[in-house]
Structure formats: C-alpha cells, structure tokens
Write a protein that holds these residues in place. Structure first.
Motif, PDB file in Angstrom:
ATOM      1  N   THR A   1     -35.062 -13.247   6.535  1.00  0.00           N
ATOM      2  CA  THR A   1     -34.782 -13.676   5.581  1.00  0.00           C
ATOM      3  C   THR A   1     -33.583 -12.885   4.461  1.00  0.00           C
ATOM      4  N   VAL A   2     -33.170 -14.361   3.958  1.00  0.00           N
ATOM      5  CA  VAL A   2     -31.628 -14.212   3.682  1.00  0.00           C
ATOM      6  C   VAL A   2     -31.746 -15.041   2.278  1.00  0.00           C
ATOM      7  N   THR A   3     -30.814 -14.321   1.019  1.00  0.00           N
ATOM      8  CA  THR A   3     -30.678 -14.251   0.032  1.00  0.00           C
ATOM      9  C   THR A   3     -29.552 -15.039  -0.040  1.00  0.00           C
ATOM     10  N   ALA A   4     -28.840 -16.353  -0.333  1.00  0.00           N
ATOM     11  CA  ALA A   4     -27.252 -17.130  -0.785  1.00  0.00           C
ATOM     12  C   ALA A   4     -26.746 -16.849  -2.105  1.00  0.00           C
ATOM     13  N   ARG A   5     -25.668 -16.590  -2.735  1.00  0.00           N
ATOM     14  CA  ARG A   5     -25.958 -17.451  -4.156  1.00  0.00           C
ATOM     15  C   ARG A   5     -24.775 -18.310  -4.095  1.00  0.00           C
ATOM     16  N   ALA A   6     -24.290 -19.305  -4.937  1.00  0.00           N
ATOM     17  CA  ALA A   6     -22.774 -20.108  -4.632  1.00  0.00           C
ATOM     18  C   ALA A   6     -23.283 -20.961  -5.671  1.00  0.00           C
ATOM     19  N   CYS A   7     -21.627 -21.463  -6.356  1.00  0.00           N
ATOM     20  CA  CYS A   7     -21.688 -21.491  -7.660  1.00  0.00           C
ATOM     21  C   CYS A   7     -21.300 -22.949  -8.102  1.00  0.00           C
ATOM     22  N   ALA A   8     -21.641 -23.907  -8.566  1.00  0.00           N
ATOM     23  CA  ALA A   8     -21.734 -25.407  -8.581  1.00  0.00           C
ATOM     24  C   ALA A   8     -19.902 -26.091  -8.782  1.00  0.00           C
ATOM     25  N   ASN A   9     -19.287 -27.134  -8.701  1.00  0.00           N
ATOM     26  CA  ASN A   9     -17.846 -26.914  -8.461  1.00  0.00           C
ATOM     27  C   ASN A   9     -17.680 -28.628  -9.654  1.00  0.00           C
ATOM     28  N   ILE A  10     -16.790 -28.302  -9.705  1.00  0.00           N
ATOM     29  CA  ILE A  10     -16.792 -30.064 -11.223  1.00  0.00           C
ATOM     30  C   ILE A  10     -15.266 -30.643 -10.627  1.00  0.00           C
ATOM     31  N   ALA A  11     -15.022 -31.906  -9.846  1.00  0.00           N
ATOM     32  CA  ALA A  11     -14.165 -32.745  -9.738  1.00  0.00           C
ATOM     33  C   ALA A  11     -12.915 -32.429 -10.266  1.00  0.00           C
ATOM     34  N   LEU A  12     -11.617 -32.369 -10.695  1.00  0.00           N
ATOM     35  CA  LEU A  12     -10.617 -32.866 -11.575  1.00  0.00           C
ATOM     36  C   LEU A  12      -9.979 -34.135 -10.169  1.00  0.00           C
ATOM     37  N   VAL A  13      -9.739 -33.978  -9.276  1.00  0.00           N
ATOM     38  CA  VAL A  13     -10.139 -35.607  -8.169  1.00  0.00           C
ATOM     39  C   VAL A  13     -11.172 -35.771  -8.040  1.00  0.00           C
ATOM     40  N   LYS A  14     -11.452 -36.992  -7.685  1.00  0.00           N
ATOM     41  CA  LYS A  14     -12.838 -37.278  -8.082  1.00  0.00           C
ATOM     42  C   LYS A  14     -13.485 -37.365  -6.549  1.00  0.00           C
TER      43      LYS A  14
ATOM     44  N   THR B   1     -26.550 -20.781  -8.095  1.00  0.00           N
ATOM     45  CA  THR B   1     -27.831 -21.605  -7.861  1.00  0.00           C
ATOM     46  C   THR B   1     -27.745 -20.096  -6.665  1.00  0.00           C
ATOM     47  N   GLU B   2     -28.984 -19.879  -6.910  1.00  0.00           N
ATOM     48  CA  GLU B   2     -29.606 -18.440  -5.610  1.00  0.00           C
ATOM     49  C   GLU B   2     -30.480 -19.174  -4.992  1.00  0.00           C
TER      50      GLU B   2
ATOM     51  N   SER C   1     -23.605 -26.973  -5.849  1.00  0.00           N
ATOM     52  CA  SER C   1     -24.453 -25.132  -5.509  1.00  0.00           C
ATOM     53  C   SER C   1     -25.406 -24.814  -4.379  1.00  0.00           C
ATOM     54  N   GLY C   2     -26.373 -25.968  -4.693  1.00  0.00           N
ATOM     55  CA  GLY C   2     -27.728 -26.276  -3.466  1.00  0.00           C
ATOM     56  C   GLY C   2     -27.129 -25.820  -2.477  1.00  0.00           C
ATOM     57  N   TYR C   3     -26.709 -26.522  -1.724  1.00  0.00           N
ATOM     58  CA  TYR C   3     -26.440 -26.700  -0.797  1.00  0.00           C
ATOM     59  C   TYR C   3     -25.405 -26.157   0.503  1.00  0.00           C
TER      60      TYR C   3
ATOM     61  N   ILE D   1     -18.770 -27.693   6.707  1.00  0.00           N
ATOM     62  CA  ILE D   1     -18.810 -28.322   7.097  1.00  0.00           C
ATOM     63  C   ILE D   1     -20.166 -28.573   7.140  1.00  0.00           C
ATOM     64  N   LEU D   2     -20.801 -27.798   7.791  1.00  0.00           N
ATOM     65  CA  LEU D   2     -22.439 -28.248   7.216  1.00  0.00           C
ATOM     66  C   LEU D   2     -22.954 -28.476   5.830  1.00  0.00           C
ATOM     67  N   ALA D   3     -22.109 -27.209   4.786  1.00  0.00           N
ATOM     68  CA  ALA D   3     -22.669 -28.270   3.860  1.00  0.00           C
ATOM     69  C   ALA D   3     -22.551 -29.445   3.498  1.00  0.00           C
ATOM     70  N   ARG D   4     -21.336 -29.880   3.841  1.00  0.00           N
ATOM     71  CA  ARG D   4     -21.284 -31.409   3.079  1.00  0.00           C
ATOM     72  C   ARG D   4     -22.183 -32.261   3.649  1.00  0.00           C
ATOM     73  N   ARG D   5     -22.992 -31.496   5.365  1.00  0.00           N
ATOM     74  CA  ARG D   5     -23.816 -32.723   5.922  1.00  0.00           C
ATOM     75  C   ARG D   5     -25.031 -32.437   4.412  1.00  0.00           C
ATOM     76  N   GLY D   6     -25.257 -31.280   3.236  1.00  0.00           N
ATOM     77  CA  GLY D   6     -26.463 -31.976   2.835  1.00  0.00           C
ATOM     78  C   GLY D   6     -25.654 -32.251   1.356  1.00  0.00           C
ATOM     79  N   SER D   7     -24.550 -32.365   0.818  1.00  0.00           N
ATOM     80  CA  SER D   7     -23.789 -33.070   0.094  1.00  0.00           C
ATOM     81  C   SER D   7     -22.608 -33.150   0.458  1.00  0.00           C
ATOM     82  N   GLY D   8     -21.742 -33.526  -0.337  1.00  0.00           N
ATOM     83  CA  GLY D   8     -20.284 -34.186   0.063  1.00  0.00           C
ATOM     84  C   GLY D   8     -19.492 -32.583  -0.932  1.00  0.00           C
ATOM     85  N   SER D   9     -20.379 -33.022  -1.764  1.00  0.00           N
ATOM     86  CA  SER D   9     -19.398 -31.896  -2.688  1.00  0.00           C
ATOM     87  C   SER D   9     -19.327 -30.652  -2.620  1.00  0.00           C
ATOM     88  N   ALA D  10     -20.360 -29.930  -1.620  1.00  0.00           N
ATOM     89  CA  ALA D  10     -21.218 -28.824  -1.182  1.00  0.00           C
ATOM     90  C   ALA D  10     -20.335 -28.336  -0.196  1.00  0.00           C
ATOM     91  N   ALA D  11     -19.178 -28.841  -0.277  1.00  0.00           N
ATOM     92  CA  ALA D  11     -18.072 -28.714   0.918  1.00  0.00           C
ATOM     93  C   ALA D  11     -17.537 -27.464   0.486  1.00  0.00           C
TER      94      ALA D  11
END
Lengths: 337, 337
Positions: A4-17, A43-44, A109-111, A133-143
């Motif tokens: 069991t592991v818990t991780a937290r990540a924050c959303a990001n807003i693109a300045l260049v989309k 997101t946790e 943040s989720g991925y 690279i792995l996070a990108r596979r879930g969602s491009g912006s998660a990278a």
C-alpha cells in the motif's frame, strides 16, 4: 515489498497548451508544452495490491468509479504490472482537493499520483523522468505534474524521449494563478482526447497551431529565464486563445466557453488596462485561470468572484512535485497498568 | 443634368466573410466573399451638387457628420468628380433604416447608395458592375450591396476585376435572417480596416484563413445552387467562427464578442439541435445574425429577444438591389377659384 502506498500530485495549468497527439496509443504529443503546477489543486491516491481481488477497484472522491474510468485506470495499471511482473489486482482510492464541484480537469494530478503510488506499491522506484513517461501514458498532461513549479514537455521522437522536465525561473516564488470556476461543475461536453482528434482532423487552422507552438514555447522559456511575468502572461493568453481558436474552427465547432468565460476574459483585460498583472488562460472547459503575482492576486480574486456565473475562486501558488505521502503506521497502545 | 438624386441600398451580411485587403488604397480584397442583401436594413442617401458650396457637407441620421466621416465621404466623391469632370461640391444627407441604435455596420449600404446617388446626380449612369467597382472604393462590402439577394465578390487581379455579381438560388424567396442586436449600439472598438490589417500582420492563423475562403466559397455556392439551406448554414456559421478565430489570434487579440454574443450563439446551437433551421454568423461587432427560413424565423426571433443583453431583434428577407428613389417633384397648387 510494501503493498500500500499513497502519493500526492498537483494539477498543472499549461501556459503553452498541449492540444493534439501524434500517437494516441502511446499518448505522444504533436508538440511541446509548458506548464505551472498548482499547489491548491491536488490529488491524493492510494494503491493497494491485493491478491484476493479478481479485478481492479477504483473509488474516486468516495464514489465507485464508472466502468469507463475503471477501464482506463486498469489499462494504466497493466503498464505497471507488465513492467514489474506483478500480476496482482489493485484497489485504488483517489481524492481531489479541488474547489467544490469544479469540473476542473484532474487527470494530470490523478495520473501523476497514480503512477507514483502504483509503482512504489509494486516495489518499483522510478526516476522522475521514468515516472513522467509512465504518467504520460495515462494522460498527456500528467507527465508535467510529476514536477513542481514550471515544467516543459518534450515532444520526443520516441516514447522514451517524450517526458517533462522542470524549468527554473526567478518567477517561481511570486507567480500566482487565480482560478475562477464557472458554473456548477458540469461534466465536460467534449473529452479532451476526442476534441484534440477532431480538431486535428477538421480545423483549417490546426497546422498553423502546430507551427505556432514551438515559437510560443521559445518565447515563454525566454520570459521564464528573464523573470519577465508580463512577457510570459501575454504569450500564455495569446496561446490559449489560439488553442481555443483551433478548437472552435473544427467542423463541427468545439466550444468550451460560456458567457461567463467571456465576461471573465473581458474583466481580466480591463484590470490589465488598469495596471494589474493579469493574463487569462482557459483549458478544455469554461473556467478561467488568471496568471498574476503575489501582490495582485487578492485584488483579482475579489473582482472575479463578483462576476455572475462564477461559483468559486481560488488563489494558488506554484505547487510541489509528486511525492509519496508518509502514512503513519497504526500503533497498538498496550495498557501497562 | 439633375443635380439632386436620392438612392436607396440595403446592407448585406456575408455568409463567407470578407476579412483582409491586399491593397488598402484601391480597397482590393485578399479573397472573395459571398453575401445576402437584407431588405430590413436600408440606407437612403441624397446627393445635391451645389456650386455655392465651398466644401462637401455630410449629414448622417440628422446629425452633422464627424470630420473623419466627412473626409472619407469627400475622398469618395472626389473619385466621382474625377470621373465626370464635375468639380462642384456636394451636400449629402444619409439616413439608415436600421434597428434603433443598433451599431450594425452601415458602410455597405451607405457607400452603395452614395455611389449610385453621387454618379446619377453628376449625370453619369454606370452599369451595375461599374457601380460595384466604385462602391468598393468606399467600402469593400459595399460592392455587394449594389445587388439584391445573394452576391459574390470577386477578388480580381486588378481594380476593374474586383466587383460583385448576383448569384441565383432557389433559396432566395425563403431564406431569412434574424438580426439580434447586442447592447446599446456602442461604437465599434476596432474599425474594420484597422482590425483586418492587424489580423493580417499578426495572426498565426491568417494564411490558413486565406486558404480556407475559396473552399468555403465553392461549397457555399454549391449549396446555393442546390437550394440546400442546411449546407449553406453550416458553412456560413463555420466561416464566421474562422473569421473571428483569425481576429482573436491577432496579437494583441481583437475580440468582438460580448457574453451575450456567446449566449445567443449557444441558443442557436440549442435550437438547431431541436430541429430548427438556425445558423449563426457574426461580423465586426457583438451582434448575431441567424440564417433561417420563413417558417422558423418567428420562433427564433421570439426566443432570441428574451436573452439578456439583446436590445432588438429584426427578421429580414432578402433585399432588392440599390436603386434610385423616385422623388416627387414639388407641385405648385394654384388656386383657380
């Protein structure tokens, strides 16, 4: 091996989309992008591998996820399972600390959180680049959400080269984003994936958009290096308009804006004309995020919250990188008395 | 030689937009365009050459015109004077029969009526084509208002080839436009001329816009020939969005939309989803014009007038060509009693 592991990540807003993929399966972007990770939108996610499970289980914000969301998460966990050889199913619980019913995109943040929690719980410690690279596979912006502060996404020529990396800037401490939430957090009309694909296939302006991005990236990175918030703001606002212009010229058109979106945009331009640091950016939804500094953020927030149709306003500073959350082990208190 | 002539011309709304000049002096467009002349929006202009005048005089809607408007009109009258050799100054009175304080562009109907009145009063009878070329010198869109119904503007390779011409269509009798006026008829923020120039100089999407127009023209003309209102409507709406997308991606951005503009646009899409014939087009201002048919126009007008911020709604059928107005000569009634 911890299971069991818990991780937290924050959303990001693109300045260049980021708007367009060149490979949907590998989730490879057609162009680079540049973002700011936001402390206020996190997101946790907890992942527990459990060999008693017959299939993965996903709970989002306290509710059992839809089959579609579960399917996407399971496909992502399969990437981790195939990398580790661990075939066990997982229980995933994820919670967004976002403004209530915001409708803000939480896939970044989720991925990012899921990538970190799912690999660590499987006993795998990735470098930040591998995690990106792995996070990108879930969602491009998660990278990009793997990193704190400013992050640049590379297009790369292969999957292994398509990762984000942090970008240093003297603006990091004083930049703020004022997030103005529009409406009642309705579900997005168009999934970003489908909207990108439709734009790429039908907008007469899509090729010009792809040619624009590298120029905006270069200018934005120069502004970051120079600590020039005004230059960065102008590029970010213009780039967001170009992204939306490419979407609204798809045929049929993709419209993310509501009347309140435009009212916010008008207000931002008006406040800027009065000397405030304020530049608007919009993503695949009706909300408006205003790039500003620590000094002007409170004034902006006060002004924007009074606009009809705005349901929440949040000020955010730059956020930290994705991280594992130290969970306190349960301690048995044995009475010695 | 008559020295006073009154002419009437109707405004037109482009279905495939005119947005960009290749020659500002001669007012030559960078691409073709296609429009519908509207009966409900007309301008009546009287020109009187008077050798007692030391300079031209211009009255617009009962008010002495600004020096800028007078200067533009005098420059136009100079074209007529140089063609006819008549050097006499003129008194021009022009009146728009538009929805009150609409802020709708009247330069198309204005210069078409002025071209006709000013030449006839100077004793010159031009062909429709010559009149269209002359009107173009005053305002690019005025070239189309010389004609009734649908009109196509040619790009031409010289000034003599840059004229409009009528386009026949079985849609002529049943097409309607519902004009929804937004706000209090404020002056346009950006003069169209300057806005076109700024877009051409700075929008990353401008070249793609120029490449798009001929494709949209071809499709729109095919729809007109086939009497296919739905196809025409879709092209017109998408083309208007592309024009606005090119303007809003200029740097700095040119925004014509107000929140009410977007609310109207949303309503039109909603009504269309319910089966009504309704496609929105917008020009260099916040107003929305809805392409529809005779059957659905009243329902649309009822729905649109209830949207907050809409100050007037007008239904218009196709309008007639520019024409000289028969003015009744004053008759002296002599009492024989």
């Amino acid at each position: 091996m911890p299971d069991t592991v818990t991780a937290r990540a924050c959303a990001n807003i693109a300045l260049v989309k980021y708007w367009g993929k060149r490979d949907a399966l590998q989730n490879l972007p057609s162009a680079g992008s540049l973002s700011l990770t936001l402390a206020a939108l996190s997101t946790e996610t907890t992942v527990t591998y459990d060999d008693a499970l017959e299939h993965d289980i996903l709970e989002l914000d306290g509710v059992v996820a839809s089959p579609a969301d579960l399917g996407r998460t399971s496909a992502f966990l399969d990437l981790v399972r195939s990398a580790t050889g661990v075939g066990i199913r997982a229980r995933v619980t994820s919670r967004n600390e976002f403004p209530t019913a915001s409708g803000l995109a939480s896939s970044a943040s989720g991925y990012a959180a899921l990538a970190l929690a799912a690999t660590r719980a499987a006993g795998l410690t990735l470098t930040e680049r591998q995690l990106s690279i792995l996070a990108r596979r879930g969602s491009g912006s998660a990278a990009r959400s793997v990193f704190g502060g400013f992050a640049r996404m590379r297009t790369g020529s292969t999957s292994e080269e398509a990762y984000a990396e942090p970008v240093a800037s003297p603006l990091l401490d004083r930049i703020r984003m004022v997030v103005a939430v529009v409406g009642g957090g309705t579900t997005k009309t168009h999934a970003s994936r489908d909207a990108m694909e439709h734009t790429a296939a039908t907008s007469p302006f899509y090729n010009a958009w792809l040619e624009l991005v590298p120029r905006d990236l270069e200018a934005a990175e120069a502004a970051l290096a120079a600590g020039d918030l005004e230059a960065l703001g102008h590029i970010a606002e213009a780039n967001a308009l170009a992204m939306h212009a490419s979407a609204m010229t798809a045929r049929p058109a993709i419209f993310y804006w509501q009347p309140t979106t435009l009212a916010l945009h008008n207000e931002v331009r008006g406040l800027r004309a009065c000397g405030l640091a304020a530049w608007a950016t919009m993503d695949a939804g009706p909300h408006v995020k205003v790039i500003t500094n620590d000094e002007d953020a409170p004034t902006l927030a006060m002004r924007l919250k009074d606009i009809e149709g705005v349901t929440a306003v949040t000020i955010s500073a730059a956020g930290p990188p994705a991280s594992v959350v130290d969970t306190v082990s349960p301690i048995s208190i044995v009475s010695l008395g």
